[in-house]
Design an enzyme around this catalytic site. Structure first.
Site, PDB file in Angstrom:
ATOM      1  N   LYS A 136     -13.617  -3.793   2.274  1.00 18.36           N
ATOM      2  CA  LYS A 136     -14.451  -2.318   1.948  1.00 18.36           C
ATOM      3  C   LYS A 136     -16.053  -2.435   2.219  1.00 18.36           C
ATOM      4  CE  LYS A 136     -11.444   0.024  -1.411  1.00 18.36           C
ATOM      5  NZ  LYS A 136     -11.396   0.896  -2.805  1.00 18.36           N
ATOM      6  N   GLY A 164      -3.495   7.412 -12.321  1.00 21.97           N
ATOM      7  CA  GLY A 164      -4.562   7.153 -11.169  1.00 21.97           C
ATOM      8  C   GLY A 164      -3.844   7.763  -9.883  1.00 21.97           C
ATOM      9  N   ARG A 185     -15.815  -7.193 -18.743  1.00 17.55           N
ATOM     10  CA  ARG A 185     -15.529  -8.493 -19.381  1.00 17.55           C
ATOM     11  C   ARG A 185     -16.676  -9.542 -18.930  1.00 17.55           C
ATOM     12  NH1 ARG A 185     -10.686 -11.585 -16.430  1.00 17.55           N
ATOM     13  NH2 ARG A 185     -11.863 -10.947 -14.523  1.00 17.55           N
ATOM     14  N   THR A 186     -17.156  -9.434 -17.621  1.00 17.97           N
ATOM     15  CA  THR A 186     -18.304 -10.319 -17.373  1.00 17.97           C
ATOM     16  C   THR A 186     -19.647  -9.307 -17.698  1.00 17.97           C
ATOM     17  OG1 THR A 186     -17.090 -11.221 -15.970  1.00 17.97           O
ATOM     18  CG2 THR A 186     -19.362 -11.515 -15.567  1.00 17.97           C
ATOM     19  N   SER A 199       0.904  -1.044   0.020  1.00 16.03           N
ATOM     20  CA  SER A 199      -0.111   0.029   0.023  1.00 16.03           C
ATOM     21  C   SER A 199       0.947   1.213   0.029  1.00 16.03           C
ATOM     22  CB  SER A 199      -0.836   0.019   1.137  1.00 16.03           C
ATOM     23  OG  SER A 199      -1.689   1.088   1.506  1.00 16.03           O
ATOM     24  N   LEU A 224      -7.427   4.447 -13.954  1.00 16.47           N
ATOM     25  CA  LEU A 224      -7.249   4.514 -12.356  1.00 16.47           C
ATOM     26  C   LEU A 224      -5.857   3.788 -11.745  1.00 16.47           C
ATOM     27  CD1 LEU A 224     -10.209   5.303 -12.706  1.00 16.47           C
ATOM     28  CD2 LEU A 224     -10.743   3.890 -10.708  1.00 16.47           C
TER      29      LEU A 224
HETATM   30  P1  NAP Z   1     -12.353  -4.931  -8.358  1.00 15.26           P
HETATM   31  O1  NAP Z   1     -13.805  -4.516  -7.699  1.00 15.26           O
HETATM   32  O2  NAP Z   1     -11.857  -6.168  -8.297  1.00 15.26           O
HETATM   33  O3  NAP Z   1     -12.786  -4.770 -10.157  1.00 15.26           O
HETATM   34  C1  NAP Z   1     -11.718  -5.410 -10.984  1.00 15.26           C
HETATM   35  C2  NAP Z   1     -12.517  -4.997 -12.443  1.00 15.26           C
HETATM   36  O4  NAP Z   1     -11.442  -5.178 -13.426  1.00 15.26           O
HETATM   37  C3  NAP Z   1     -13.747  -5.832 -12.734  1.00 15.26           C
HETATM   38  O5  NAP Z   1     -14.336  -5.164 -13.610  1.00 15.26           O
HETATM   39  C4  NAP Z   1     -13.134  -7.023 -13.691  1.00 15.26           C
HETATM   40  O6  NAP Z   1     -14.031  -7.741 -14.423  1.00 15.26           O
HETATM   41  C5  NAP Z   1     -11.972  -6.516 -14.489  1.00 15.26           C
HETATM   42  N1  NAP Z   1     -10.727  -7.262 -14.875  1.00 15.26           N
HETATM   43  C6  NAP Z   1     -10.068  -7.711 -13.919  1.00 15.26           C
HETATM   44  N2  NAP Z   1      -9.030  -8.409 -14.606  1.00 15.26           N
HETATM   45  C7  NAP Z   1      -9.598  -8.413 -15.983  1.00 15.26           C
HETATM   46  C8  NAP Z   1      -8.981  -9.067 -17.147  1.00 15.26           C
HETATM   47  N3  NAP Z   1      -7.912  -9.738 -17.274  1.00 15.26           N
HETATM   48  N4  NAP Z   1      -9.676  -8.579 -18.096  1.00 15.26           N
HETATM   49  C9  NAP Z   1     -10.716  -7.770 -18.334  1.00 15.26           C
HETATM   50  N5  NAP Z   1     -11.241  -7.250 -17.173  1.00 15.26           N
HETATM   51  C10 NAP Z   1     -10.595  -7.633 -15.931  1.00 15.26           C
HETATM   52  O7  NAP Z   1     -11.272  -3.792  -8.324  1.00 15.26           O
HETATM   53  P2  NAP Z   1     -11.241  -2.292  -8.088  1.00 15.26           P
HETATM   54  O8  NAP Z   1     -11.419  -2.143  -6.756  1.00 15.26           O
HETATM   55  O9  NAP Z   1     -12.741  -1.736  -8.944  1.00 15.26           O
HETATM   56  O10 NAP Z   1      -9.996  -1.659  -8.857  1.00 15.26           O
HETATM   57  C11 NAP Z   1      -9.773  -1.874 -10.119  1.00 15.26           C
HETATM   58  C12 NAP Z   1      -8.525  -0.953 -10.396  1.00 15.26           C
HETATM   59  O11 NAP Z   1      -8.590   0.313 -10.196  1.00 15.26           O
HETATM   60  C13 NAP Z   1      -7.089  -1.543  -9.815  1.00 15.26           C
HETATM   61  O12 NAP Z   1      -6.265  -1.543 -10.408  1.00 15.26           O
HETATM   62  C14 NAP Z   1      -6.958  -0.481  -8.483  1.00 15.26           C
HETATM   63  O13 NAP Z   1      -5.573  -0.623  -8.278  1.00 15.26           O
HETATM   64  C15 NAP Z   1      -7.464   0.639  -9.051  1.00 15.26           C
HETATM   65  N6  NAP Z   1      -8.013   1.647  -8.282  1.00 15.26           N
HETATM   66  C16 NAP Z   1      -7.168   2.845  -8.285  1.00 15.26           C
HETATM   67  C17 NAP Z   1      -7.719   3.811  -7.268  1.00 15.26           C
HETATM   68  C18 NAP Z   1      -6.987   5.271  -7.135  1.00 15.26           C
HETATM   69  O14 NAP Z   1      -6.886   6.105  -6.391  1.00 15.26           O
HETATM   70  N7  NAP Z   1      -6.421   5.643  -8.421  1.00 15.26           N
HETATM   71  C19 NAP Z   1      -8.728   3.805  -6.407  1.00 15.26           C
HETATM   72  C20 NAP Z   1      -9.334   2.434  -6.798  1.00 15.26           C
HETATM   73  C21 NAP Z   1      -8.817   1.464  -7.505  1.00 15.26           C
HETATM   74  P3  NAP Z   1     -14.980  -8.870 -14.063  1.00 15.26           P
HETATM   75  O15 NAP Z   1     -15.967  -8.358 -13.565  1.00 15.26           O
HETATM   76  O16 NAP Z   1     -15.136  -9.683 -15.538  1.00 15.26           O
HETATM   77  O17 NAP Z   1     -13.978  -9.608 -13.076  1.00 15.26           O
END
Ligand code: NAP
Length: 289
Positions: A70, A248, A155-156, A19, A225
């Protein structure tokens, strides 16, 4: 100086070893001259209840919450902000004598990170890639940024469909559609703004394919992001196409700033010079970790 008045803040997650929050918050605590420290706690899900008992017993002033807690932390708070009630997750917990309060600071983080790019969102057509937790926060932010049309691709497909329905019902976003994969190419072309909320391209899987095969144009604004790496394959493609793009790290900084404002009941702000220094500090931290 650490003394008897020093307050304790932290992040809970599992794992939390990578983190950036301790580096971010300890920089801000020092910068704003708060007598406080911020540490990372690796809490297994089965110990979450004990962790919150401990937080109250020790008077830990505030916690950030990251994966996988979360959604589960919402069970332990006695006040939920409207965003927590809508999204069903909290990333910021504040200790008060009358109980724990829960907030979500990602929508603020996204909006504030845009700076002057905010104007681009007024009446814009936005394509969101992903339908996970962060996509929900982005939808919340987009509602207030005045976008005219939002399309969701995931994807889903079913998850995109559910999120689109939820956003129409709860957020009052009128024009929001979930896309099937065969509609994606056209959606990329039609969109003015593309926001990647998937983890595709995130360290250590930076060799992952792009979240879509579409062609980008110079008129596109692409926001990813992901902040590690700062330039994902998607953002490299945006740069190659002459499009404007943003990573991000700004969102991470501003969601953290919002947590600090909530915990300390102060309106601390970062000016552009502070932002530059903090960004450089976090980049160094990422390179050294
Ligand atoms: P999450 O709830 O686990 O969602 C992940 C998303 O990515 C889902 O839509 C998933 O699709 C998709 N995904 C994962 N692997 C994939 C693949 N190989 N091909 C296509 N789609 C794929 O995660 P989250 O909390 O939303 O976080 C997502 C990203 O945002 C992370 O990289 C995180 O570090 C970043 N983030 C950044 C900030 C910031 O402050 N900059 C804040 C929050 C999050 P499925 O539904 O099909 O599994």
């Amino acid at each position: 100086v650490i003394n008897t008045k020093t307050k304790l803040f932290g992040v809970i997650g599992h794992p939390v070893a990578h983190s950036l929050s301790p580096a971010l918050h300890n920089w801000m605590l020092k910068h704003f001259d708060f007598n406080a420290v911020y540490v990372a706690f690796d809490i297994e899900p089965r110990l979450l209840r004990n962790a919150f008992k401990g937080m109250q017993a020790f008077g830990i002033a505030g916690l950030n919450v990251t994966l996988p807690h979360k959604a589960s932390v919402v069970d332990y708070i006695s006040f939920a902000s409207p965003q927590v009630r809508h999204l069903g997750v909290a990333n910021t917990i504040k200790y008060t004598e009358s109980g724990l309060q829960g907030y979500v600071t990602d929508p603020y983080g996204f909006t504030e990170s845009l700076g002057s790019q905010k104007e681009k969102f007024q009446d814009a057509r936005v394509l969101i890639l992903g339908a996970g937790g962060s996509a929900q926060s982005i939808l919340y932010a987009l509602k207030d940024l005045g976008c005219s049309e939002i399309v969701l691709y995931n994807r889903t497909f079913e998850k995109a469909l559910q999120l689109a329905a939820k956003a129409s019902d709860h957020l009052g976003i009128g024009s929001i559609t979930a896309l099937q994969s065969e509609q994606l190419q056209d959606a990329v072309n039609d969109a003015e703004i593309i926001v990647n909320t998937t983890s595709v391209g995130m360290h250590p899987d930076t060799g992952n394919p792009l979240p879509f095969d579409g062609i980008l144009k110079p008129s596109h604004f692409v926001y990813d992001l992901i902040y590690n790496p700062l330039q994902t394959p998607l953002l490299r493609m945006a740069e190659k196409a002459g499009a404007s793009w943003q990573h991000g790290l700004g969102m991470l900084i501003f969601q953290g700033l919002r947590s600090l404002q909530i915990w300390t009941d102060t309106d601390v702000q970062l000016n552009s010079n502070d932002l530059e220094l903090l960004t450089a500090h976090l980049i160094r931290e990422m390179q050294n970790s």
